[in-house]
Design an enzyme around this catalytic site. Sequence first.
Site, PDB file in Angstrom:
ATOM      1  N   LYS A  35      -6.377   3.258   8.706  1.00 28.52           N
ATOM      2  CA  LYS A  35      -5.454   4.238   8.099  1.00 28.52           C
ATOM      3  C   LYS A  35      -6.016   5.650   8.186  1.00 28.52           C
ATOM      4  CE  LYS A  35      -3.307   0.889   4.975  1.00 28.52           C
ATOM      5  NZ  LYS A  35      -3.092   0.442   3.597  1.00 28.52           N
ATOM      6  N   SER A  54       0.801  -1.226   0.000  1.00 33.25           N
ATOM      7  CA  SER A  54       0.000   0.000   0.000  1.00 33.25           C
ATOM      8  C   SER A  54       0.833   1.275   0.000  1.00 33.25           C
ATOM      9  CB  SER A  54      -0.954   0.004   1.200  1.00 33.25           C
ATOM     10  OG  SER A  54      -0.236  -0.057   2.417  1.00 33.25           O
TER      11      SER A  54
END
Length: 794
Positions: A735, A692
């Site tokens: 996140k 990511s």
Amino acid sequence: MEKDMHSRNLEDSQKPITSLREEWPLMPLRGMLVYPGMVTPLEVGRERSINALEQAMVSDRMMILAAQKEARVKEPEIDDIYEIGTLVEIKQLLKLPEGHIRILVEGISRVRILSLVQSDPYYTANIEILTVDEKLDRETEALMRSASSLFEKYVKLSKKLPLEVVASLDEISEPGKLADNIASQLLIRVEDKQQILETFDVKERLELLNVLLSKELEILELEKNISTRVRRQMDKSQRDYYLREQLKAIRQELGEDEDKYEELEEYRQKIEKLGLSPDTKEKALKEVSRLEKMPPGTAEAVVVRNYLDWIIALPWKTETKDNIDIIKAESILDADHYGLEKVKERILEFLAVKKLTKSMKGPILCLVGPPGVGKTSLAKSVARALNRKFVRFSLGGVRDEAEIRGHRRTYVGALPGKIIQSMRDAKSKNPVILLDEVDKMSSDFRGDPASALLEVLDPEQNNAFQDHFLEVPFDLSRVMFITTANNAMDIPQPLLDRMEVIEVPGYTEVEKMQIALRHLMPKQLEAHGLKEGDVEISQTTVLAIIREYTKEAGVRNLERTLASLYRKAAKEIVAGREKPIRITKNNLEKYLGVPSYTFGIAETEDKVGVATGLVWTPVGGDIVSIEVSVVPGKGGLTLTGKLGDVMKESAQAALSYTRYRAEDLGIDPDFHDHKDIHIHVPEGAVPKEGPSAGITMATALVSALSCKPVRWDVAMTGEITLRGRVLPIGGLKEKLLGAQRAGIKTVLIPKANERDLKEVPKEILKGLTVIPVGHMDEVLKHALRVKEEITFND
């Protein structure tokens, strides 16, 4: 009370009625009745019955007898007496002490009671005398023979009637008289006898009698079988007792230890009471027999005795009653946990379905989330809501299959596995068992415990779980298993396939605040011996603790920090300081020291070659700065920061994309020939893995090569392809939570993750501008600080 004192036949079938009149004395009978043609003794005690009897004796010794519907009624009305009765002639009368009279009556004819004329001083009634037409045909004769045969069997089985009554039936040729004679001898209910009296058609009467006789014979056969079985058991018990006493005497003569045999008998009695299956019971009793033949002190006797103790200690049939009250369960979950609405909703759905289906089988729940978010306490709340026993054991570090399935008894110190041990501790067949840290198991030469759990956590197989120590099947289908894990990726796929994963996300600042105020602070106040009002901690102080002294997805560190505050406050109170102790944001540093974490981003300016990415960690979401440095060289690529293989591949993909789009980005197309690139992810001691960070690396690389700064308030996450496409990632909520905690204003996420925003709480999105992007070109437009808009040519 009138009592039946046996009946006997009359030679002649019917006596002529000597007189006819409108009103006849009536005597109700309790618990019996008289048939025409039968001579029956009666005992009369009620005052009205005695008066009716005296009236009949004065006139023509004739009266009406009819049965009461309910024997307990002392003063019956017309509705309490059956409509069909019997006209009788009084043959004998004998007065007894205490005012009672014994009479002998002969039934003359069936009568129908039309009305009750008077009830005081005795009953009189208007009646209709009924005549019965008896025709003897072959079918009637067959019914007579059948009734006689059945009655003979009845007399032999019941043993309450003399065999002479059967012989007397041979002299009776009238079908009606035969039916009445047999019915009078039967020990059946008054209702059934009355039904025969009310059946005027002779053929129907014989059919009804045959039915009643067949039913009584069936009951007598059952009674005989039961009696035989009971007698046989009693004989066996007496025989066993006699032999046991003989054996006891023999052992005493031989000088053998009697305590051993008492222990063996105790084992046998306990095994009998366990309700085991036939195979398991046979196995256990066989072990008792083995123990009986062994000397008491041998090692093998100790093993067998230990085995029997485990068999007896397990809850083979004992279980608690489920109390599935959805309203109560919801209140328990709300009282124990703040937030986690979707998790609580899923648990309530599970309980609701369980209540409706009444099925003991169900999915194995797996609570997945970072440490300290309340997974274990959620499982405890489920057990409390269901009113079940709760048992927990940790699988962290377990690497031996025997921990699950148990050891074979050939090994020294063999024991059952954790599953059977938990069942013994629960003392119930249907507890809630929590398998904690199911993702922390490992395997070695001793076997794979995760594979051993496959049978345990499969509702289709665990009804006959085989433990190596017990060597008999044990039913686990009624157990509710709940597992916990920090990362579902670390759970073996076959095991994960048997579980329903429920994500338990990290908490927002607002949720942490409420958890601290509602749960943690009252708990720590009581744990440190303090009373309400001794210490005052404001909400702004708690918020400062959350932001500056803890950095976690759960609340464990927050609880420890609050405990530290209460300890220091308790010390000051004991030292004599005046109450209450006020802890504010201004004096917080005095109690906890310098803040451990900085809330927000340290850099507040744009920098070339530095981009901010979002990462998922076991303790929740976080931000990471990726730095790129470009120096003269020969096209080398250096990666530092303890990166995993996937992250290294992301860096290679970012470099290939940059070379592919160099001309459009205003970068020298041949930069890789004379430049060396160094990509560094700070905190090099911490391992980092995952795809990511791909677009973050590409952004930092483009910034360093084009000398265009990256906006300091923009963070991003997403995987990159060689052509610059942005692919989806996981852990979006965590996140975004990390970005909010760090003070980020704008977050770039993959377009494919846009649908996941619906699952993110509004508190997290507050203050964040989330921009979905599908290509690296869009990322650069939002991330790079440029004076003029860059135009990309595809």
